[in-house]
Scaffold this active site. Structure first.
Site, PDB file in Angstrom:
ATOM      1  N   GLU A  91       0.819  -1.205   0.000  1.00 48.96           N
ATOM      2  CA  GLU A  91       0.000   0.000   0.000  1.00 48.96           C
ATOM      3  C   GLU A  91       0.857   1.261   0.000  1.00 48.96           C
ATOM      4  OE1 GLU A  91      -2.734  -0.126   3.280  1.00 48.96           O
ATOM      5  OE2 GLU A  91      -3.206  -2.236   2.903  1.00 48.96           O
ATOM      6  N   CYS A 104       3.281   8.271   1.943  1.00 48.71           N
ATOM      7  CA  CYS A 104       3.657   7.263   2.943  1.00 48.71           C
ATOM      8  C   CYS A 104       3.903   5.957   2.196  1.00 48.71           C
ATOM      9  CB  CYS A 104       2.542   7.097   3.969  1.00 48.71           C
ATOM     10  SG  CYS A 104       2.892   5.849   5.240  1.00 48.71           S
ATOM     11  N   CYS A 111       4.437  -7.675   7.823  1.00 48.12           N
ATOM     12  CA  CYS A 111       5.299  -7.181   8.895  1.00 48.12           C
ATOM     13  C   CYS A 111       5.354  -8.208  10.018  1.00 48.12           C
ATOM     14  CB  CYS A 111       4.760  -5.860   9.431  1.00 48.12           C
ATOM     15  SG  CYS A 111       5.800  -5.093  10.711  1.00 48.12           S
ATOM     16  N   CYS A 115       2.871  -5.617  16.276  1.00 54.38           N
ATOM     17  CA  CYS A 115       2.183  -4.631  17.113  1.00 54.38           C
ATOM     18  C   CYS A 115       0.689  -4.947  17.123  1.00 54.38           C
ATOM     19  CB  CYS A 115       2.442  -3.226  16.588  1.00 54.38           C
ATOM     20  SG  CYS A 115       4.186  -2.752  16.616  1.00 54.38           S
ATOM     21  N   CYS A 118      -1.998  -2.809  15.070  1.00 57.89           N
ATOM     22  CA  CYS A 118      -1.674  -2.394  13.707  1.00 57.89           C
ATOM     23  C   CYS A 118      -2.205  -3.369  12.662  1.00 57.89           C
ATOM     24  CB  CYS A 118      -0.157  -2.254  13.565  1.00 57.89           C
ATOM     25  SG  CYS A 118       0.379  -1.688  11.943  1.00 57.89           S
ATOM     26  N   CYS A 334      -2.286   1.820   7.794  1.00 53.88           N
ATOM     27  CA  CYS A 334      -1.349   0.919   7.129  1.00 53.88           C
ATOM     28  C   CYS A 334      -1.824  -0.524   7.216  1.00 53.88           C
ATOM     29  CB  CYS A 334       0.039   1.028   7.778  1.00 53.88           C
ATOM     30  SG  CYS A 334       0.741   2.666   7.684  1.00 53.88           S
TER      31      CYS A 334
END
Length: 344
Positions: A91, A104, A111, A115, A118, A334
């Site tokens: 993205e 961004c 990932c 977290c 997220c 995100c």
């Protein structure tokens, strides 16, 4: 063949010499590719036909396919779901501010930082993005802006899917490419790199890019809370991270951004604000408070205490801002768009 977007100017000059192309041609090609957004060697009118033939046999203009484009009703945020050559999805978000257009960008497919709040981590890391895949996010945005807004990207935030410092070598080369005065001409101070706190890489980043802005995703005022929402805290606790940030500050003499996402009944109490102020009182930084953009797959909710939290920090002499919200209506957090697409 290799992507033309994968080379720093110095690397391209060396490659040209090896191919028996004149070294100064590299700067000419850079200007065509990054200033004029040219994607056809045949159009490069100041190059000889022999040079163009060599280029066509050794380089290509790969691209990221735009799978989805979402434009916020306010016309100030545009989000792309992009597909790489190997069918991975990432993205990129363009945001309009009074100083121009900011982008961004993502650095990984998925990932592994985990977290809890997220959306990026909903799908685990598959691989790092290459240098050219990071650069191409900016190229894609510039092509879009040139066509629709007669504008170009002026600021870059490396804060999309992935942990930038976990893909350091490719990040490093990308930053060199976009800083290049013969290329995108995005000065170091126009670029911000965000990390969840990989302390082992922060000082290396300071030495390599002392003028590039650093943002730290802290999101907690003590390790009890941080351990619950950010697994990286088990490796780099807050005292260790803060020690590193003081060392970083001594090297670069620049202000650090501390990102703090407010989560209702998790890290948004007045006590948390007081603890945070105490932690940061001697650090050259400012706090950027972020209101949570709800993610359906997580159980966190938006804080209602953001104003009081900010007042406490300010009263304790901590420079504090609240991030201007963008893209709430188009899943602009995100990883949200990618995660939703993968569910189809």
């Amino acid at each position: 063949m290799e992507s033309i977007y994968n080379y720093t100017l110095e690397e391209l000059e060396q490659k040209f010499v090896a191919l028996e192309i004149k070294k100064f041609n590299a700067k000419q090609v850079y200007k065509w590719v990054y200033e004029k957004l040219c994607t056809d060697f045949d159009v490069m009118s100041n190059l000889s036909k022999a040079t163009i033939a060599i280029l066509k046999n050794n380089f290509d203009f790969n691209y990221l396919q735009i799978l989805e484009t979402y434009i916020d009703p306010d016309d100030e945020t545009t989000k792309f779901l992009l597909e790489t050559n190997d069918k991975q999805r990432i993205e990129t978000v363009i945001m309009k501010f009074n100083y121009g257009y900011s982008i961004c960008i993502s650095t990984q497919v998925g990932c592994n930082m985990g977290c809890k709040f997220c959306a990026s981590g909903l799908l685990k890391k598959i691989r790092d993005l290459s240098t050219c895949e990071m650069v191409l996010q900016i190229i894609t945005a510039n092509q879009y802006l040139k066509k629709h807004k007669n504008a170009f990207i002026s600021n870059v935030v490396v804060m999309g899917i992935g942990e930038p410092l976990d893909n350091y070598e490719n990040l490093k080369r990308m930053l060199k490419i976009i800083n290049e005065p013969f290329g995108l001409k995005l000065g170091s101070r126009k670029v911000t790199v965000s990390t969840c706190g990989l302390a082992n890489k922060i000082l290396t980043f300071a030495k390599d890019f002392p003028q590039t802005n650093l943002a730290i995703s802290l999101h907690a005022s003590n390790d009890t809370i941080r351990n619950k929402i950010m697994p990286i805290a088990a490796v780099y606790n807050i005292p260790k991270l803060l020690h590193t940030l003081h060392e970083y500050s001594a090297i670069v003499n620049r202000r650090i951004t501390i990102e703090y996402l407010l989560l209702k009944d998790i890290n948004d109490s007045s006590d948390c604000a007081m603890q945070l102020a105490s932690l940061l009182k001697d650090l050259n930084c400012y706090v950027n408070l972020i209101n949570y953009n709800n993610v359906s797959d997580h159980n966190f909710t938006r804080s209602t205490n953001s104003e009081q939290f900010a007042k406490i920090l300010i009263a304790n002499h901590i420079n504090t801002t609240t991030r201007l919200e963008r893209g709430l209506k188009i899943n602009a957090s995100c990883g949200q768009l990618r995660a939703n697409y993968e569910k189809k």
